[in-house]
Design a protein around this motif. Structure first.
Motif, short mmCIF file in Angstrom:
data_model
loop_
_atom_site.label_atom_id
_atom_site.label_comp_id
_atom_site.label_asym_id
_atom_site.label_seq_id
_atom_site.Cartn_x
_atom_site.Cartn_y
_atom_site.Cartn_z
N GLY A 105 0.82 -1.21 0.00
CA GLY A 105 0.00 0.00 0.00
C GLY A 105 0.85 1.26 0.00
N GLN A 123 0.28 10.45 11.56
CA GLN A 123 -0.29 9.12 11.81
C GLN A 123 0.82 8.09 12.06
N ILE A 131 -2.43 -1.25 9.02
CA ILE A 131 -3.69 -0.52 8.81
C ILE A 131 -3.46 0.65 7.86
N LEU A 132 -2.41 1.41 8.10
CA LEU A 132 -2.11 2.55 7.23
C LEU A 132 -1.72 2.08 5.83
N ASP A 133 -0.99 0.99 5.75
CA ASP A 133 -0.61 0.42 4.46
C ASP A 133 -1.86 0.05 3.65
N SER A 134 -2.82 -0.56 4.32
CA SER A 134 -4.08 -0.93 3.65
C SER A 134 -4.81 0.31 3.16
N LYS A 135 -4.84 1.33 3.97
CA LYS A 135 -5.53 2.60 3.61
C LYS A 135 -4.86 3.24 2.38
N LEU A 136 -3.53 3.28 2.39
CA LEU A 136 -2.81 3.92 1.28
C LEU A 136 -2.87 3.10 0.00
N GLN A 166 -5.45 1.92 -1.18
CA GLN A 166 -6.74 2.22 -1.81
C GLN A 166 -6.75 3.61 -2.46
N ARG A 167 -5.64 4.29 -2.46
CA ARG A 167 -5.57 5.64 -3.01
C ARG A 167 -5.94 5.64 -4.47
#
Length: 158
Positions: A35, A137, A150-155, A157-158
């Motif tokens: 991510g 963050q 969690i942050l890797d998963s969020k990024l 999806q950019r």
């Protein structure tokens, strides 16, 4: 340095920025953070789009774009927080350069360049804000793998 030369220098710096972000993408990808890698790859694509915008503008203004040599980027950036801090500092450098060109455009009375750069001034404000948020963050999760994933998963999806 005249306005044409500064625009050309920024054109090349946008390409260099893409190169740096691809190096950062590679660095985090090799650590299994797909991510984060996707985020930096997307960032690199945007920088190439910016370079193209400078290229088109220079041609419209009857300036000849010239390509400069691009230095090899770093291959390691420290921990994930350090990597994003380096990206934030890079964005601040981009902002500084664009604002300097804008000031020069005012001095020589080039309204076309001022108008062209307005989009980049706004874009840079947004970019710095995004990177500041990500650094905050990352600092809050203290490099804990749970928070990083969690942050890797969020990024991703950019």
């Amino acid at each position: 340095m005249d306005l044409k030369a500064k625009l050309n220098e920024q054109f090349n710096f946008e390409i260099e920025s893409a190169y740096i972000y691809m190096a950062m993408a590679n660095y985090v990808e090799l650590q299994g953070m797909h991510g984060f890698s996707h985020f930096f790859t997307t960032q690199a694509k945007e920088e190439m789009e910016h370079a193209y915008e400078f290229y088109k503008f220079m041609l419209e203004m009857d300036f000849t774009p010239e390509y400069a040599e691009i230095a090899k980027p770093e291959t390691e950036y420290g921990n994930f927080t350090d990597t994003f801090k380096a990206a934030l500092e890079h964005e601040k450098e981009v902002t500084s350069r664009i604002k300097a060109i804008y000031k020069d455009a005012i001095e020589v009375g080039c309204l076309d360049t001022q108008q062209f750069l307005n989009q980049f001034i706004e874009e840079q404000r947004e970019e710095e804000d995004t990177f500041r948020d990500l650094v905050e963050q990352l600092e809050r999760v203290h490099e804990s793998w749970n928070g990083l994933y969690i942050l890797d998963s969020k990024l991703g999806q950019r």
